[in-house]
Write a protein that holds these residues in place. Sequence first.
Motif, mmCIF file in Angstrom:
data_model
loop_
_atom_site.group_PDB
_atom_site.id
_atom_site.type_symbol
_atom_site.label_atom_id
_atom_site.label_comp_id
_atom_site.label_asym_id
_atom_site.label_seq_id
_atom_site.Cartn_x
_atom_site.Cartn_y
_atom_site.Cartn_z
ATOM 1 N N GLN A 106 38.203 40.373 50.207
ATOM 2 C CA GLN A 106 37.992 39.537 49.026
ATOM 3 C C GLN A 106 39.199 38.650 48.808
ATOM 4 O O GLN A 106 40.329 39.077 49.035
ATOM 5 N N ARG A 158 41.614 37.042 46.272
ATOM 6 C CA ARG A 158 42.063 37.274 44.902
ATOM 7 C C ARG A 158 43.243 36.362 44.637
ATOM 8 O O ARG A 158 44.317 36.580 45.181
ATOM 9 N N SER A 197 42.460 40.768 49.719
ATOM 10 C CA SER A 197 42.543 42.217 49.614
ATOM 11 C C SER A 197 41.378 42.830 50.379
ATOM 12 O O SER A 197 40.347 42.198 50.615
ATOM 13 N N HIS A 204 38.680 46.034 50.688
ATOM 14 C CA HIS A 204 37.993 47.043 49.883
ATOM 15 C C HIS A 204 37.018 47.794 50.778
ATOM 16 O O HIS A 204 36.313 47.186 51.577
ATOM 17 N N THR A 212 34.272 51.300 50.381
ATOM 18 C CA THR A 212 33.722 52.346 49.526
ATOM 19 C C THR A 212 33.779 53.674 50.256
ATOM 20 O O THR A 212 33.405 53.762 51.428
ATOM 21 N N GLU A 262 36.420 53.755 45.626
ATOM 22 C CA GLU A 262 36.769 52.679 46.539
ATOM 23 C C GLU A 262 38.251 52.726 46.901
ATOM 24 O O GLU A 262 39.085 53.097 46.091
ATOM 25 N N THR A 296 41.309 50.281 47.981
ATOM 26 C CA THR A 296 41.689 48.872 47.904
ATOM 27 C C THR A 296 43.120 48.710 48.386
ATOM 28 O O THR A 296 43.992 49.502 48.024
ATOM 29 N N LYS A 297 43.359 47.683 49.197
ATOM 30 C CA LYS A 297 44.691 47.418 49.724
ATOM 31 C C LYS A 297 44.933 45.913 49.694
ATOM 32 O O LYS A 297 44.116 45.133 50.177
ATOM 33 N N THR A 298 46.044 45.498 49.120
ATOM 34 C CA THR A 298 46.433 44.091 49.149
ATOM 35 C C THR A 298 46.934 43.765 50.543
ATOM 36 O O THR A 298 47.748 44.499 51.107
#
Length: 50
Positions: free
Chosen positions: A2, A4, A9, A11, A13, A26, A28-30
């Motif tokens: 995604q 941002r 980032s 994502h 699930t 989920e 999530t990692k930048t």
Amino acid sequence: MQRRGDGFSFHITHPDEFQTMAGKREFTKTLETGEKSVAILKILMLAAEL
């Protein structure tokens, strides 16, 4: 992946069984980059680690 703001980032699930253990739905990692090509390479490296 995604977008941002100025960066990307990652994502993913968690499966239902893992959600109970992890307490999260989920992961999530930048990716710490604003370039799509670099973000894709970082996702591939991250996926290999998981």
